[in-house]
Design a protein around this motif. Structure first.
Motif, PDB file in Angstrom:
ATOM      1  N   CYS A   1       0.834  -1.193   0.000  1.00 33.02           N
ATOM      2  CA  CYS A   1       0.000   0.000   0.000  1.00 33.02           C
ATOM      3  C   CYS A   1       0.874   1.249   0.000  1.00 33.02           C
TER       4      CYS A   1
ATOM      5  N   HIS B   1       0.249   3.988   1.231  1.00 34.10           N
ATOM      6  CA  HIS B   1       0.127   4.789   2.453  1.00 34.10           C
ATOM      7  C   HIS B   1       1.297   4.454   3.374  1.00 34.10           C
ATOM      8  N   LEU B   2       1.222   3.331   4.063  1.00 38.79           N
ATOM      9  CA  LEU B   2       2.298   2.985   4.992  1.00 38.79           C
ATOM     10  C   LEU B   2       2.849   1.580   4.755  1.00 38.79           C
ATOM     11  N   GLY B   3       2.532   1.023   3.611  1.00 45.03           N
ATOM     12  CA  GLY B   3       3.219  -0.205   3.221  1.00 45.03           C
ATOM     13  C   GLY B   3       2.573  -1.533   3.562  1.00 45.03           C
ATOM     14  N   CYS B   4       1.358  -1.550   4.105  1.00 38.03           N
ATOM     15  CA  CYS B   4       0.697  -2.836   4.366  1.00 38.03           C
ATOM     16  C   CYS B   4       0.415  -3.550   3.036  1.00 38.03           C
TER      17      CYS B   4
ATOM     18  N   CYS C   1      -6.938  -2.229   1.501  1.00 33.24           N
ATOM     19  CA  CYS C   1      -5.874  -2.281   2.517  1.00 33.24           C
ATOM     20  C   CYS C   1      -6.516  -2.343   3.900  1.00 33.24           C
TER      21      CYS C   1
ATOM     22  N   PRO D   1      -6.466   6.825   2.732  1.00 29.63           N
ATOM     23  CA  PRO D   1      -5.317   7.718   2.877  1.00 29.63           C
ATOM     24  C   PRO D   1      -4.176   7.501   1.885  1.00 29.63           C
TER      25      PRO D   1
HETATM   26 FE1  FES Z   1      -2.741   0.942   3.580  1.00 32.86          FE
HETATM   27 FE2  FES Z   1      -2.553   2.694   5.540  1.00 32.86          FE
HETATM   28  S1  FES Z   1      -1.100   1.213   4.957  1.00 32.86           S
HETATM   29  S2  FES Z   1      -4.179   2.378   4.193  1.00 32.86           S
END
Ligand code: FES
Length: 191
Positions: A122, A124-127, A141, A158
């Motif tokens: 992702c 955003h923060l990598g998930c 995500c 986000p």
């Molecule tokens: Fe995917 Fe935040 S890591 S939405």
């Protein structure tokens, strides 16, 4: 731990040390092998791949609607064989409504609209987003709720940008090589 001493007084590894080191090395190889369960086709050895060599993926076993995970340069990558419905959904979009506007045609290779290749973390923060989930049936995500469509473009949440398209090329109709860019590179893809 036990260290034998040589005639010069320098420490020397004992046989037990050697056995421990050897056992550790075997363990490391075992873990490395387990980390590669999703690679559909892996021509170079794992060490070469870790150094960034291209990875070939056989598309034949990936049925329409299926997403396969592979690794290139230690990064997770999704290879998705899109159904006709998923392609249509990706194409029938008002680009002005997208947070990161990119036409679907810029994210796939000419003549192969069914194959989508995107990085699997992702933006955003990598998930790792879940495939075939969310309101656009692309990815969802679970960490903070970003949603991506069947072109891997962000449609909500986000995440600031689309799932980037890595460099890859078709070496035949049923095989791609990730890590090698074709001449017909997606123009607006994020590298
Ligand atoms: Fe995917 Fe935040 S890591 S939405």
């Amino acid at each position: 731990r036990d260290l034998a001493t040589t005639a010069t007084g320098a420490p020397q590894h004992t046989r037990r040390d050697f056995m421990m080191i050897a056992t550790g090395a075997v363990g490391a190889v075992g873990v490395g092998a387990l980390a590669w369960p999703f690679v559909a086709s892996l021509a170079p050895d794992a060490q070469t791949v870790a150094a960034g060599a291209p990875v070939e993926v056989d598309l034949a076993p990936i049925s329409p609607g299926q997403i396969v995970k592979v690794f290139w340069r230690g990064k997770l990558i999704f290879v998705r064989n899109r159904t006709e419905e998923e392609i249509k959904a990706a194409q029938d979009v008002n680009l002005a409504s997208l947070p990161d506007p990119q036409p679907d045609s810029a994210r796939v290779k000419e003549g192969h609209p069914n194959i989508l290749v995107v990085y699997g973390n992702c933006t955003h923060l990598g998930c790792v987003p879940l495939g075939n989930e969310g309101p656009f049936h692309g990815w969802f995500c679970p960490c903070h709720g970003s949603v991506f469509d069947t072109s891997g473009r962000v449609r909500g949440g986000p995440a600031p940008i689309n799932l980037p398209v890595p460099p890859y090329t078709f070496v035949s109709d049923t095989k791609i090589r990730i890590g090698e860019e074709s001449n017909a590179a997606p123009k607006a893809a994020h590298a």
